[in-house]
Design a protein around this motif. Structure first.
Motif, mmCIF file in Angstrom:
data_model
loop_
_atom_site.group_PDB
_atom_site.id
_atom_site.type_symbol
_atom_site.label_atom_id
_atom_site.label_comp_id
_atom_site.label_asym_id
_atom_site.label_seq_id
_atom_site.Cartn_x
_atom_site.Cartn_y
_atom_site.Cartn_z
ATOM 1 N N GLU A 284 -1.348 -75.089 37.754
ATOM 2 C CA GLU A 284 -0.240 -75.973 38.958
ATOM 3 C C GLU A 284 -0.327 -76.313 40.020
ATOM 4 N N GLU A 285 -1.081 -75.764 40.582
ATOM 5 C CA GLU A 285 -1.763 -76.107 41.546
ATOM 6 C C GLU A 285 -2.000 -77.399 42.006
ATOM 7 N N ASN A 286 -3.318 -77.757 40.716
ATOM 8 C CA ASN A 286 -4.107 -79.265 40.339
ATOM 9 C C ASN A 286 -2.893 -79.902 40.313
ATOM 10 N N GLU A 287 -1.937 -79.871 39.550
ATOM 11 C CA GLU A 287 -1.150 -80.500 38.763
ATOM 12 C C GLU A 287 0.148 -81.648 40.350
ATOM 13 N N GLU A 288 0.524 -80.285 40.959
ATOM 14 C CA GLU A 288 1.280 -81.031 42.509
ATOM 15 C C GLU A 288 -0.163 -81.843 43.283
ATOM 16 N N TYR A 289 -1.318 -81.305 43.306
ATOM 17 C CA TYR A 289 -2.280 -81.870 44.068
ATOM 18 C C TYR A 289 -2.163 -83.370 43.716
ATOM 19 N N GLU A 290 -2.261 -83.248 42.721
ATOM 20 C CA GLU A 290 -2.292 -84.677 42.474
ATOM 21 C C GLU A 290 -1.592 -85.714 41.865
ATOM 22 N N GLU A 291 -0.468 -85.221 41.125
ATOM 23 C CA GLU A 291 1.122 -86.139 41.773
ATOM 24 C C GLU A 291 1.208 -86.297 43.587
ATOM 25 N N GLU A 292 1.174 -85.483 44.345
ATOM 26 C CA GLU A 292 0.981 -86.033 46.161
ATOM 27 C C GLU A 292 -0.118 -86.604 46.356
ATOM 28 N N GLU A 293 -1.167 -86.540 45.045
ATOM 29 C CA GLU A 293 -2.862 -87.869 46.319
ATOM 30 C C GLU A 293 -1.722 -89.139 45.167
ATOM 31 N N ARG A 294 -0.982 -89.290 44.059
ATOM 32 C CA ARG A 294 -0.230 -90.287 43.549
ATOM 33 C C ARG A 294 1.036 -90.431 45.119
ATOM 34 N N MET A 295 1.129 -90.558 45.431
ATOM 35 C CA MET A 295 2.616 -90.559 46.095
ATOM 36 C C MET A 295 2.028 -91.092 47.653
ATOM 37 N N LEU A 296 1.036 -89.865 47.922
ATOM 38 C CA LEU A 296 0.485 -90.728 49.434
ATOM 39 C C LEU A 296 -0.228 -91.913 49.597
ATOM 40 N N LEU B 163 0.229 -94.816 51.431
ATOM 41 C CA LEU B 163 0.008 -94.629 53.017
ATOM 42 C C LEU B 163 -1.322 -93.740 53.195
ATOM 43 N N LYS B 164 -2.088 -93.499 53.115
ATOM 44 C CA LYS B 164 -3.263 -93.017 53.486
ATOM 45 C C LYS B 164 -4.650 -94.043 53.477
ATOM 46 N N ALA B 165 -4.275 -95.489 52.306
ATOM 47 C CA ALA B 165 -5.117 -96.704 52.691
ATOM 48 C C ALA B 165 -4.433 -96.197 53.637
ATOM 49 N N PHE B 166 -3.110 -97.210 54.266
ATOM 50 C CA PHE B 166 -2.548 -97.648 55.450
ATOM 51 C C PHE B 166 -3.150 -97.127 56.903
ATOM 52 N N LYS B 167 -3.609 -95.856 56.684
ATOM 53 C CA LYS B 167 -3.029 -95.055 57.769
ATOM 54 C C LYS B 167 -5.244 -95.294 58.415
ATOM 55 N N LYS C 229 -6.879 -97.711 56.823
ATOM 56 C CA LYS C 229 -6.633 -98.917 58.156
ATOM 57 C C LYS C 229 -6.937 -99.472 59.048
ATOM 58 N N GLN C 230 -5.237 -98.895 59.637
ATOM 59 C CA GLN C 230 -5.280 -98.501 61.087
ATOM 60 C C GLN C 230 -6.436 -98.258 62.211
ATOM 61 N N MET C 231 -6.830 -97.147 61.448
ATOM 62 C CA MET C 231 -7.440 -96.453 62.526
ATOM 63 C C MET C 231 -9.141 -97.475 62.350
ATOM 64 N N GLU C 232 -9.791 -98.177 61.749
ATOM 65 C CA GLU C 232 -10.664 -98.633 61.623
ATOM 66 C C GLU C 232 -10.454 -99.383 62.913
ATOM 67 N N VAL C 233 -8.375 -100.011 62.424
ATOM 68 C CA VAL C 233 -8.573 -101.095 63.503
ATOM 69 C C VAL C 233 -8.791 -100.676 65.269
ATOM 70 N N LEU C 234 -8.150 -99.539 65.041
ATOM 71 C CA LEU C 234 -7.769 -98.632 66.126
ATOM 72 C C LEU C 234 -9.271 -98.660 66.923
ATOM 73 N N MET C 235 -11.028 -97.524 66.162
ATOM 74 C CA MET C 235 -12.166 -97.737 66.385
ATOM 75 C C MET C 235 -12.331 -98.807 66.589
ATOM 76 N N GLU C 236 -11.815 -100.175 66.161
ATOM 77 C CA GLU C 236 -12.695 -101.481 66.775
ATOM 78 C C GLU C 236 -12.155 -102.044 68.232
ATOM 79 N N GLU C 237 -11.183 -101.461 67.808
ATOM 80 C CA GLU C 237 -11.064 -101.548 69.707
ATOM 81 C C GLU C 237 -11.870 -100.527 70.676
#
Length: 475
Positions: free
Chosen positions: A52-64, A67-71, A73-81
């Motif tokens: 059950e825990e694995n299924e919930e984790y996979e569902e959370e990964e699909r939804m987030l 958002l994680k990819a955007f973060k 990318k945002q962090m990469e830009v910040l590190m470049e600065e």
């Protein structure tokens, strides 16, 4: 022989076996159900829970995922600065260093502004990183209990560069204040000289007024300035003597024996002192005067020579007028200097050589080893360096005042004549001051000089700086 680990699964098996066989694990299992193994029902429940825990984790990964990819990318830009800002700050700092040699105040100020600007950018980027959730798992907890502290820390980091600039501005203000003070001294001196010149023409007015302030005397060498400097010599000598005496007490010295040794060294005849005697003319309470006498005798030795006999210079005889001007210029330049800072820049200047010579004369190696447990300061001084210790710094205070007095003595025309009360001499109140105060404020009859404490001077204007003496009864 312990079997070596061949692969990752072998490592897992060995760690598992170690955990099962550990006494703590076995004891905990016995406390639960007196059995080291779980039941079949418990194993099945654990497996269902993990699925059950694995299924919930996979569902959370699909939804987030987006958002994680955007973060990221945002962090990469910040590190470049961040990297760009650090590089810019490094270049600005290099320009700041280059402005020091050769000295270029304008370039230095511009580079300093650039460094501060890059530091501000870094502070802003750090704040952005924290607000974007870069603080990790601790951020949530801090929002509940410690948010105020984080806010204060961020404000301090943002304000820090501004505080550094303010401190630099304060230093510049102090420098300007010193310049203004020096100009005021010159103005006051000119006014005082004009006033004295007009007063000299009036009958009944004394030329040697001792109420002139030190600020009014600083532009030209005067007997009054020499008297004021001699007072500073005595104060600094008393301070250094007190420190040395306290160190002797801490090192469990026999102060009475030390005083007898000093008395023997200062005795010129056996009339009032027998070097083999086990008694002392100085009471234990007055030991500081004997110690001050020892320091004064060592540091004033050679005062009559233009370089304290450190070399064979004869400038005062070959070109006396120019030598007097040079001495007073040195006095004005040095009187407001910190001797520690001066010797940090020019350790082997004439003043530095004077300090080394007098320290080695006053503080014997055995004395230093007894007081501090080593000869570290002695080695530094012998090598031409100057230690940054409290004891040596206190000694520099005495050395500086004596050096300034010496410069003033060779600036005056005629130069002051030094005198010292001899041991066993009659007390003359017009030339001597007793360091021991008597009841009623007057020295009783029948008192003679036990030993001199500090020298006196006769000045060109006829005034006398009295020698300080330790008096004893003639009998």
């Amino acid at each position: 022989m312990t079997r070596k680990v061949s692969n990752f699964s072998d490592l897992i098996q060995r760690v598992t076996a170690s955990c099962l066989l550990h006494p703590l694990a076995t004891a905990a299992a016995k406390e639960d159900d007196n059995s080291p193994y779980e039941s079949e029902e418990e194993v099945e429940n654990d497996e269902e829970y993990e699925e059950e825990e694995n299924e919930e984790y996979e569902e959370e990964e699909r939804m987030l995922g987006p958002l994680k990819a955007f973060k990221v990318k945002q962090m990469e830009v910040l590190m470049e600065e961040v990297f760009d800002t650090v590089s810019s700050m490094k270049r600005a700092y290099v320009r700041l260093q280059e402005a020091h040699s050769p000295w270029d105040p304008e370039r230095m100020r511009a580079a300093d502004v650039a460094v501060v600007a890059e530091l501000r950018k870094l502070a802003v980027l750090r704040e952005r990183f924290r607000r974007s959730g870069g603080g990790g798992g601790r951020k949530k907890g801090r929002r509940r209990g410690g948010g105020g502290r984080d806010g204060v820390a961020s404000v301090r980091e943002v304000v820090a560069p501004y505080e550094a600039v303010v401190e630099e501005l304060k230093k510049e203000v102090k420098v300007k204040d010193l310049e203004v003070k020096n100009l005021r001294e010159k103005l006051d001196s000119a006014v005082a000289l004009t006033t004295n010149g007009s007063a000299e023409k009036k009958p009944g007015r004394s030329l040697s007024k001792r109420k002139l302030g030190i600020q009014a005397m600083a532009a030209v060498p005067t007997p009054e300035l020499f008297e004021a400097t001699m007072m500073q010599v005595r104060e600094s000598s008393k301070s250094f003597t007190s420190l040395l005496l306290s160190l002797m007490h801490n090192a469990h010295w026999d102060i009475t024996a030390a005083v007898r040794s000093i008395e023997a060294a200062t005795a010129s005849t056996d009339k009032f002192h027998n070097t083999s005697s086990t008694t002392s003319i100085v009471s234990a309470y007055h030991a500081k005067y004997a110690l001050e006498s020892y320091i004064s005798r060592k540091i004033f030795q050679g005062f009559d020579h233009e370089t304290f006999y450190m070399d064979g210079s004869l400038s005062s005889l070959l070109n006396p007028d120019q030598f007097r001007r040079d001495c007073f210029t040195q006095y004005r330049d040095m009187k407001s200097m910190d001797p520690t800072e001066l010797l940090g820049i020019l350790p082997t200047c004439h003043f530095g050589k004077f300090c080394s010579k007098k320290y080695l004369a006053i503080v014997h190696p055995k004395m230093e080893e007894s007081l501090f447990g080593n000869l570290e300061q002695h080695s530094h001084v012998q090598a031409g360096n100057h230690p940054r210790s409290e004891f040596y710094n206190e000694f520099l205070g005495v050395a500086k005042t004596v050096w300034l007095l010496h410069l003033l003595a060779f600036s005056l025309n005629p130069a002051p004549s030094q005198f010292e009360a001899s041991r066993g001499a009659e007390f003359h109140p017009q030339y001597m001051d007793s360091v021991v105060k008597f009841s009623g404020g007057r020295v009783p009859a029948g008192q003679v000089v036990g030993f001199p404490v500090s020298p006196g001077f006769k000045l060109g204007n006829g005034s006398v700086i009295k020698a300080r003496v330790y008096l004893i009864a003639r009998t």
